[in-house]
Enzyme design. Structure first.
Site, short mmCIF file in Angstrom:
data_model
loop_
_atom_site.label_atom_id
_atom_site.label_comp_id
_atom_site.label_asym_id
_atom_site.label_seq_id
_atom_site.Cartn_x
_atom_site.Cartn_y
_atom_site.Cartn_z
N ASN A 2 0.17 -1.54 -6.95
CA ASN A 2 -0.17 -2.54 -5.94
C ASN A 2 -1.67 -2.49 -5.61
O ASN A 2 -2.20 -1.41 -5.36
CB ASN A 2 0.61 -2.24 -4.65
N GLU A 3 -2.32 -3.64 -5.65
CA GLU A 3 -3.73 -3.78 -5.22
C GLU A 3 -4.58 -2.59 -5.65
O GLU A 3 -5.28 -1.98 -4.83
CB GLU A 3 -3.80 -3.95 -3.69
N ASN B 97 0.82 -1.21 0.00
CA ASN B 97 0.00 0.00 0.00
C ASN B 97 0.86 1.27 0.00
O ASN B 97 0.47 2.29 -0.56
CB ASN B 97 -0.93 0.00 1.22
N GLN C 200 5.92 -10.45 5.11
CA GLN C 200 7.06 -9.73 4.60
C GLN C 200 8.29 -10.32 5.27
O GLN C 200 8.17 -11.26 6.03
CB GLN C 200 6.89 -8.25 4.88
N GLU D 79 2.19 -11.53 -2.71
CA GLU D 79 1.99 -11.34 -1.26
C GLU D 79 1.22 -12.55 -0.77
O GLU D 79 0.14 -12.85 -1.31
CB GLU D 79 1.20 -10.07 -0.94
N TYR E 9 -3.98 -13.66 2.08
CA TYR E 9 -3.66 -13.80 3.50
C TYR E 9 -4.74 -14.64 4.15
O TYR E 9 -5.92 -14.48 3.82
CB TYR E 9 -3.61 -12.43 4.18
O1 AHR Z 1 1.62 -6.77 3.34
C1 AHR Z 1 0.76 -5.88 4.01
C2 AHR Z 1 -0.21 -5.18 3.08
O2 AHR Z 1 -1.14 -6.13 2.64
C3 AHR Z 1 0.35 -4.60 1.81
O3 AHR Z 1 0.82 -3.31 1.98
C4 AHR Z 1 -0.82 -4.60 0.89
O4 AHR Z 1 -0.45 -4.74 -0.45
C5 AHR Z 1 -1.67 -5.77 1.38
O5 AHR Z 1 -2.99 -5.44 1.51
#
Ligand code: AHR
Length: 531
Positions: A212-213, A112, A384, A333, A285
């Site tokens: 990103n996203e 983000n 990360q 991710e 996630y």
């Molecule tokens: O990795 C944490 C966050 O998760 C990242 O900044 C974003 O791309 C995702 O939503």
């Protein structure tokens, strides 16, 4: 024996004086029949054929990610005032632990964060760089870690850098000039600036992300699929005309739970970008919000479904295009992330997830899934690297390795070559989301006479006696066994306390067969020579 009682429950009743009869009866209702009816000992069978291949395992599936977020960069990889850091400000202990993960590519600067990152803020004399309000995570960005620091870090880590450009508040020119500054060998204002800042030769960065996203309303500069597709296309053209050797990664949609039409987003974006990009980026996630171990351990089945659907969308978009023009998935991710999530995602100590054994098992099943889809997953980045949803966790005095470090380390250092399709016959349990799920989750890689098997035993309480049979070769010499396990599924590591880690030993195959007993709640890597 009452067959309605699972063996583990009977054992628990016999040995655990703390379990009340009422709790025991209640637990019977919660245990699915498929589990209850298992025979003891549990047995499984796996057939291997070195010619039944899925695809080449791209080493880039063992990538990682550092974002200007919480203590990932500032206080993680980079801590200028720390006695643990080198003269660049890089934490030596973190780099050493990271190197052992064989990080094959490193994504930066977000996430983000990137959607309002202006790269020119992060070059030149460190003390003169502007401090900017950082709105993605609610801090102030010092800009002391910028392009030169990142690319030097990547060089020292011996990892391939992957730079994501700002397609939120950024411009086409800004994206194009970043490629020029980093990669061009021409004499231009941008390359003179680079040289002025201490770097003569271009770095030749191959991998560039187009934002990103961008599908998410939480993203600064969020757009519709149509608008993103058009905007990213112009950025892609300028970036590739600056350096035709770069590979581009488009921001796909993966926000399955948010009501975003992720399939529609990916279709539209591919229509605009299919002739210019090399990868479509997807994120996932997962978490154990209901504290339901068996359900949580099915998370990789969700990943499998997402991969298949995305592959289908790519195939549909590419029909009619030349066969040699391929777009792959960059799962750039992924991780377990649910505890350190929600309203409080602002400030410095954020997203500091502490991992336990069950999380490590889920991580191993994700890696199995990437290997089992090696033909289409050609890049993946755990999110990360340090402190922020990460395998490495620091304080000002040192670090410890989280549970999830260990499966990642074993995969990244051993699972290479060609992915093999396995036949797995395993006892199963009934899950809420996916019906019957095998207790054993496996993947295999074959590389120049070496076979690597990765097996997760999802069973919380029982070992599984497994017989491996190779169809076309024989086991030769000792078989290396590396098991990641711990006292219980909630076991966590901490500073000065390592309870979940890798334990190694050796075993032997017998001709075409190898027998191994997989411990409950374990991930095991078996590495053998074949002749
Ligand atoms: O990795 C944490 C966050 O998760 C990242 O900044 C974003 O791309 C995702 O939503």
């Amino acid at each position: 024996m009452n067959l309605k009682h699972s063996t583990e429950q009977l054992i628990a009743l016999k040995h655990d004086t703390k379990i009340s009869r009422r709790a025991f009866t209640k637990s019977l209702i919660a245990v699915p029949f498929a589990v209850r009816a298992q025979q003891n000992p549990l047995r499984a069978r796996v057939k291997i054929d070195s010619e039944r291949t899925i695809g080449d395992i791209d080493p880039k599936i063992y990538g990682n990610f550092i974002e200007h977020l919480g203590r990932c960069i500032d206080g993680g990889v980079f801590e200028e005032e720390s006695p643990l850091s080198d003269s660049n400000g890089f934490r030596r202990d973190v780099m050493e632990a990271a190197k052992k993960l064989n990080v094959t590519n490193l994504r930066w600067p977000g996430g983000n964060f990137v959607s309002n990152y202006h790269w020119k803020d992060g070059i030149g004399a460190r003390d003169q760089r502007p401090r900017r309000l950082e709105m993605a995570w609610g801090t102030v960005e010092s800009n002391r870690f910028g392009t030169h620091e990142f690319l030097q870090y990547a060089e020292m880590m011996k990892t391939e850098p992957y730079v994501c450009v700002n397609l939120g508040t950024g411009t086409w020119t800004e994206a194009q000039q970043w490629v020029e500054y980093v990669n061009s060998a021409q004499d231009t204002a941008m390359t003179r600036l680079r040289k002025q800042n201490g770097r003569q030769d271009p770095w030749k960065v191959t991998y560039w992300g187009l934002g990103n996203e961008m599908d998410g309303p939480w993203q600064m500069g969020h757009r519709s699929a149509e608008d993103y597709g058009k905007f990213a296309l112009e950025a892609a053209k300028l970036m590739k005309w600056t350096d035709p050797n770069i590979k581009l990664i488009a921001a796909g949609s993966s926000h399955f739970a948010t009501g975003i039409d992720w399939i529609g987003w990916n279709r539209t974006v591919l229509e605009h970008l299919k002739r210019h990009i090399d990868y479509l980026a997807i994120h996932l996630y997962v978490g154990n919000r209901d504290n339901d171990y068996y359900e949580f351990l099915t998370s990789s089945l969700d990943l499998d479904d997402r991969i298949k659907t995305t592959e289908g969308i790519i195939n549909a978009a590419m029909s009619g295009e030349p066969r040699n023009r391929r777009i792959h998935i960059a799962w750039d991710e992924w991780n377990v992330w649910y505890r350190a999530r929600g309203q409080q995602q602002r400030g410095r100590r954020i997203l500091e997830e502490r991992y336990n054994l069950e999380d490590a098992l889920v991580v191993a099943t994700f890696l199995n899934s990437f290997v089992n889809h090696a033909h289409i997953i050609k890049m993946a980045n755990m999110a990360q690297l340090v402190n922020v949803i990460a395998p490495i966790f620091t304080n000002e005095k040192g670090l410890f390795l989280q549970t999830i470090y260990y499966p990642l380390q074993l995969f990244a250092n051993n699972t290479k070559g060609t992915a093999l399709e396995l036949f797995v016959e395993s006892p199963k349990y009934e899950s809420k989301r996916f019906g019957l799920v095998p207790y054993l989750d496996a993947s295999a890689a074959y590389d120049n006479g070496t076979l690597v098997l990765n097996v997760v035993n999802r069973h919380r309480d029982q070992a599984i006696e497994t017989e491996f049979e190779i169809q076309d070769k024989q086991f030769a010499g000792p078989v290396e066994v590396a098991e990641v396990n711990g006292p219980d599924i909630k076991a966590e590591n901490d500073f000065g306390k390592t309870v979940v880690q890798t334990v190694t030993r050796s075993t032997k195959g017998d001709g075409r067969k190898l027998r191994h007993r997989f411990s409950p709640h374990s991930y095991t890597m078996l590495k053998a020579k074949l002749v």
